[in-house]
Structures are given as structure tokens and as C-alpha cells.
Design an enzyme around this catalytic site. Sequence first.
Site, PDB file in Angstrom:
ATOM      1  N   GLU A   7      -4.641   2.404  -4.333  1.00  0.00           N
ATOM      2  CA  GLU A   7      -3.181   2.446  -4.274  1.00  0.00           C
ATOM      3  C   GLU A   7      -2.594   1.167  -3.686  1.00  0.00           C
ATOM      4  O   GLU A   7      -1.482   1.154  -3.171  1.00  0.00           O
ATOM      5  CB  GLU A   7      -2.707   3.670  -3.476  1.00  0.00           C
ATOM      6  CG  GLU A   7      -2.992   3.619  -1.999  1.00  0.00           C
ATOM      7  CD  GLU A   7      -4.400   4.061  -1.591  1.00  0.00           C
ATOM      8  OE1 GLU A   7      -4.621   4.184  -0.387  1.00  0.00           O
ATOM      9  OE2 GLU A   7      -5.276   4.266  -2.455  1.00  0.00           O
ATOM     10  N   ASN A  27      -1.977  12.837  -3.468  1.00  0.00           N
ATOM     11  CA  ASN A  27      -2.889  13.277  -4.535  1.00  0.00           C
ATOM     12  C   ASN A  27      -3.405  14.694  -4.282  1.00  0.00           C
ATOM     13  O   ASN A  27      -3.517  15.485  -5.206  1.00  0.00           O
ATOM     14  CB  ASN A  27      -4.064  12.313  -4.674  1.00  0.00           C
ATOM     15  CG  ASN A  27      -3.771  11.168  -5.612  1.00  0.00           C
ATOM     16  OD1 ASN A  27      -2.908  11.245  -6.466  1.00  0.00           O
ATOM     17  ND2 ASN A  27      -4.509  10.088  -5.446  1.00  0.00           N
ATOM     18  N   ASP A  63      -1.520   9.275 -10.609  1.00  0.00           N
ATOM     19  CA  ASP A  63      -1.612   8.186 -11.601  1.00  0.00           C
ATOM     20  C   ASP A  63      -0.230   7.788 -12.098  1.00  0.00           C
ATOM     21  O   ASP A  63       0.061   6.602 -12.290  1.00  0.00           O
ATOM     22  CB  ASP A  63      -2.481   8.605 -12.784  1.00  0.00           C
ATOM     23  CG  ASP A  63      -3.959   8.645 -12.447  1.00  0.00           C
ATOM     24  OD1 ASP A  63      -4.348   8.159 -11.356  1.00  0.00           O
ATOM     25  OD2 ASP A  63      -4.730   9.161 -13.279  1.00  0.00           O
ATOM     26  N   ASP A 102       0.851  -1.187   0.000  1.00  0.00           N
ATOM     27  CA  ASP A 102       0.000   0.000   0.000  1.00  0.00           C
ATOM     28  C   ASP A 102       0.888   1.239   0.000  1.00  0.00           C
ATOM     29  O   ASP A 102       1.851   1.322   0.778  1.00  0.00           O
ATOM     30  CB  ASP A 102      -0.900   0.004   1.234  1.00  0.00           C
ATOM     31  CG  ASP A 102      -1.888   1.155   1.211  1.00  0.00           C
ATOM     32  OD1 ASP A 102      -2.866   1.070   0.441  1.00  0.00           O
ATOM     33  OD2 ASP A 102      -1.683   2.133   1.952  1.00  0.00           O
TER      34      ASP A 102
END
Length: 180
Positions: free
Chosen positions: A92, A57, A66, A49
Site C-alpha cells: 500500500e 482489508n 484493491d 502509505d
Amino acid sequence: IRVTVERGLRKELEQELMLDSKTKVYNFRYLNEWLSNPVVEQVAVLFIDIDDFKMFNDVHGHATGDKVLQALAQLIKDVIRSDDKVIRYGGEEFVVLLPNMTRAQAVKVAQRIQQALRKLTFARQKGRVTVSIGVAACPEDTVDKHHLLALADQAMYQAKRAGKDCYNCGGGSPAAYHSV
């Protein structure tokens, strides 16, 4: 000949359905097929993770996020063997299936992933990107694939609670280990 061509096209389409469009690694559908196969095999699982990805983000934008997902997927593929499988679990999170590998061998793979990520120029340019990794192995920890995945997931959360940017082994191990 036409039947052969159609079979080939069908196989390509089925393969595409198993790939995550963003990262070009296997998707949750592939993992579900693996989980539903009753064959017991020696396999280690990494549950990975990205630490604090929502904050990343928020700061750098989803387009950059991304790119991080794509870069991490490629980095993992570069570190593992050709027969190993990288799966985007969702968001993620990634799962890595390592056939014929013990927990100790899988820990070395987890360390290589974390070390390679620290060297990734992209990660340093856009803010530090780290991962927490849970490790579990069959038959060492369990022979049930669903339980194996759950143990690796739990180990990943133990790594997060221990300070992130580290790995943790399944089987109830309370300690997390930071790769250097």
C-alpha cells in the site's frame, strides 16, 4: 520495416514491465532504474502509505482494498503534473517523483493529495481512507537518490507516529502537519 516493428514491440514490452498491473502506475523496477541513474537533479520525493490498510482489508475485503489502491493511484495521477511519476513501491506504499520541485512545492502537492482523498466518495462509503506522506527534496536534504528516498520514507514514518493522515518533511524535521 520489420526491424522497426520489432523495436516498437520491444519498447512496448519494456514499458509494460515497468508498470504495476493492478494500479497502472510505475512499479519498483522503474524506481530502481531511476535510483541507479547517477545524474543529480532537483527533485522532490513523496513517500505515501495508506494508513491502517491491513485493518481496512480485514474489514472490507481484499477486492475492495484493491479498488482503494487503484483509486488512490488515479487520484495521485490527477493531482500531479504530467511529467511527475507515480510508482507503486509495494503493498500500500507509493512513491511520487516530482522533478524540478522544492520541498515547499512538494508539501503543497502532499496537501492536495490528502485534500482530494478526503473528498473521494469511494473512501467515505467503504470506511475512511487516509494516507501518511513523507517529503524530501534534492538538493535541499541530500544529493544522493538512495538517501533521498530513505529520508522521505523516514519522514512518512514520523507522520504515522504523529497520528497519521498527515505529512512530514525530511531533513530531520520532528513535526508532522495535518492538512485541513
